[in-house]
Design a protein around this motif. Structure first.
Motif, PDB file in Angstrom:
ATOM      1  N   GLU A  71       0.675  32.373  35.921  1.00 48.28           N
ATOM      2  CA  GLU A  71       0.909  30.930  35.828  1.00 48.28           C
ATOM      3  C   GLU A  71       1.358  30.338  37.158  1.00 48.28           C
ATOM      4  O   GLU A  71       1.064  29.186  37.469  1.00 48.28           O
ATOM      5  CB  GLU A  71       1.938  30.621  34.746  1.00 48.28           C
ATOM      6  CG  GLU A  71       2.065  29.123  34.473  1.00 48.28           C
ATOM      7  CD  GLU A  71       2.956  28.804  33.297  1.00 48.28           C
ATOM      8  OE1 GLU A  71       2.580  27.935  32.491  1.00 48.28           O
ATOM      9  OE2 GLU A  71       4.036  29.422  33.175  1.00 48.28           O
ATOM     10  N   LEU A  74      -1.947  29.588  38.743  1.00 48.38           N
ATOM     11  CA  LEU A  74      -2.785  28.687  37.940  1.00 48.38           C
ATOM     12  C   LEU A  74      -2.270  27.251  37.962  1.00 48.38           C
ATOM     13  O   LEU A  74      -3.048  26.299  38.035  1.00 48.38           O
ATOM     14  CB  LEU A  74      -2.853  29.199  36.495  1.00 48.38           C
ATOM     15  CG  LEU A  74      -3.559  30.545  36.313  1.00 48.38           C
ATOM     16  CD1 LEU A  74      -3.215  31.142  34.956  1.00 48.38           C
ATOM     17  CD2 LEU A  74      -5.072  30.391  36.461  1.00 48.38           C
ATOM     18  N   GLN A  75      -0.957  27.101  37.938  1.00 44.37           N
ATOM     19  CA  GLN A  75      -0.397  25.748  37.851  1.00 44.37           C
ATOM     20  C   GLN A  75      -0.478  24.975  39.165  1.00 44.37           C
ATOM     21  O   GLN A  75      -0.252  23.768  39.183  1.00 44.37           O
ATOM     22  CB  GLN A  75       1.050  25.801  37.354  1.00 44.37           C
ATOM     23  CG  GLN A  75       2.028  26.484  38.284  1.00 44.37           C
ATOM     24  CD  GLN A  75       3.396  26.665  37.655  1.00 44.37           C
ATOM     25  OE1 GLN A  75       3.649  26.185  36.545  1.00 44.37           O
ATOM     26  NE2 GLN A  75       4.292  27.350  38.348  1.00 44.37           N
ATOM     27  N   ASP A  79      -8.333  28.856  40.197  1.00 45.45           N
ATOM     28  CA  ASP A  79      -9.293  28.948  39.090  1.00 45.45           C
ATOM     29  C   ASP A  79      -9.357  30.367  38.529  1.00 45.45           C
ATOM     30  O   ASP A  79      -9.708  30.565  37.372  1.00 45.45           O
ATOM     31  CB  ASP A  79     -10.687  28.549  39.577  1.00 45.45           C
ATOM     32  CG  ASP A  79     -10.731  27.104  40.038  1.00 45.45           C
ATOM     33  OD1 ASP A  79     -10.694  26.215  39.184  1.00 45.45           O
ATOM     34  OD2 ASP A  79     -10.777  26.878  41.268  1.00 45.45           O
ATOM     35  N   ALA A  98      -2.188  33.095  29.875  1.00 41.09           N
ATOM     36  CA  ALA A  98      -1.864  32.054  30.852  1.00 41.09           C
ATOM     37  C   ALA A  98      -3.137  31.362  31.335  1.00 41.09           C
ATOM     38  O   ALA A  98      -3.183  30.125  31.428  1.00 41.09           O
ATOM     39  CB  ALA A  98      -1.102  32.655  32.034  1.00 41.09           C
ATOM     40  N   LYS A 101      -4.538  29.001  28.788  1.00 39.85           N
ATOM     41  CA  LYS A 101      -3.715  27.791  28.681  1.00 39.85           C
ATOM     42  C   LYS A 101      -4.207  26.725  29.662  1.00 39.85           C
ATOM     43  O   LYS A 101      -4.209  25.527  29.354  1.00 39.85           O
ATOM     44  CB  LYS A 101      -2.257  28.131  28.968  1.00 39.85           C
ATOM     45  CG  LYS A 101      -1.337  26.911  29.060  1.00 39.85           C
ATOM     46  CD  LYS A 101       0.074  27.308  29.447  1.00 39.85           C
ATOM     47  CE  LYS A 101       0.968  26.092  29.686  1.00 39.85           C
ATOM     48  NZ  LYS A 101       2.340  26.493  30.085  1.00 39.85           N
ATOM     49  N   TYR A 102      -4.638  27.162  30.843  1.00 40.42           N
ATOM     50  CA  TYR A 102      -5.073  26.228  31.885  1.00 40.42           C
ATOM     51  C   TYR A 102      -6.599  26.072  31.944  1.00 40.42           C
ATOM     52  O   TYR A 102      -7.116  25.378  32.817  1.00 40.42           O
ATOM     53  CB  TYR A 102      -4.559  26.706  33.248  1.00 40.42           C
ATOM     54  CG  TYR A 102      -3.073  26.542  33.396  1.00 40.42           C
ATOM     55  CD1 TYR A 102      -2.520  25.386  33.941  1.00 40.42           C
ATOM     56  CD2 TYR A 102      -2.186  27.540  32.973  1.00 40.42           C
ATOM     57  CE1 TYR A 102      -1.152  25.220  34.076  1.00 40.42           C
ATOM     58  CE2 TYR A 102      -0.811  27.391  33.100  1.00 40.42           C
ATOM     59  CZ  TYR A 102      -0.301  26.225  33.649  1.00 40.42           C
ATOM     60  OH  TYR A 102       1.064  26.068  33.765  1.00 40.42           O
ATOM     61  N   LYS A 104      -8.708  28.438  32.708  1.00 42.46           N
ATOM     62  CA  LYS A 104      -9.157  29.201  33.862  1.00 42.46           C
ATOM     63  C   LYS A 104      -9.448  30.643  33.465  1.00 42.46           C
ATOM     64  O   LYS A 104      -9.501  30.958  32.279  1.00 42.46           O
ATOM     65  CB  LYS A 104      -8.106  29.139  34.978  1.00 42.46           C
ATOM     66  CG  LYS A 104      -7.722  27.723  35.370  1.00 42.46           C
ATOM     67  CD  LYS A 104      -8.913  26.913  35.887  1.00 42.46           C
ATOM     68  CE  LYS A 104      -8.484  25.517  36.317  1.00 42.46           C
ATOM     69  NZ  LYS A 104      -9.641  24.712  36.815  1.00 42.46           N
TER      70      LYS A 104
END
Length: 214
Positions: A71, A74-75, A79, A98, A101-102, A104
């Motif tokens: 995360e 990712l945050q 990608d 994780a 969630k995004y 990706k």
């Protein structure tokens, strides 16, 4: 096939400058492991800001705390994030959660995995989005070839996307393309070239030519 540029041993400023020169020929920008050590997530943020239309991979080679560490990248715009295939399934599942969630993806780096066919099946059952052939430089020096691991991957992988690294050049792309990986990863073949843009174009052109002949 996509061309992934691996940035490992450059400063942030130099890496951004080089990527500007080759951006027309690459699809994925890899913030390599040494680069992550040096610059951390600042590098991911910088490349996301400078190259908003490119895909970015953070080569974190996660070994523990999968959800938390994935995360982190990712945050801030990655990608793809890498996790090591030799780690615990719970860590890999955390990374996958994780990523999803995004919206990706997680790429599992298969360096030093002792039983590739068995682990490929296990990772696909876990829901791994991608699997990366990675023969370390020390292993390559001892005679192990990435193309041999790619053959095993191509035979046993049924769902995950395949990427491969290891001495790929314009002269060898046809051999790799024949096994139909989704991503070819090139580092020093571009970053250490006398003319990086010319080298990247040659590799990309050879990839396109190889695909057309399949």
């Amino acid at each position: 096939m996509k061309l992934q540029l691996a940035l490992d041993d450059l400063t942030l400023e130099k890496a951004l400058e080089l990527t500007e020169k080759v951006q027309d020929y690459i699809d994925i920008i890899e913030i390599g492991t040494p680069f992550v050590y040096q610059e951390g997530m600042r590098a991911v943020e910088a490349f996301r800001e400078r190259f908003p239309k490119k895909e970015i991979l953070a080569d974190m080679k996660i070994m523990d705390a999968g959800y938390y560490e994935a995360e982190e990248a990712l945050q801030v715009g990655a990608d793809y994030v890498t996790v090591l295939g030799v780690t615990d399934n719970l860590t890999i599942k955390g990374c996958i959660e994780a990523a999803e969630k995004y919206g990706k993806e997680i790429v599992v780096d298969m360096i030093c995995v002792p039983d590739l066919p068995k682990r490929i099946h296990e990772l696909e059952d876990l829901g791994a989005h991608g699997l990366a052939v990675h023969v370390g430089t020390d292993q390559q020096a001892a005679g192990r070839k990435p193309i041999d691991d790619l053959r095993v991957m191509a035979e046993h992988c049924k769902k995950a996307k395949i990427s491969v690294a290891g001495g790929i050049s314009a002269d060898t792309t046809a051999e790799y393309a024949a096994l139909k990986p989704e991503v070819l990863i090139v580092g020093s073949g571009i970053t250490h070239a006398e003319n990086p843009a010319e080298a990247a174009k040659a590799i990309k052109d050879s990839m396109i030519s190889a695909e057309e002949q399949l």
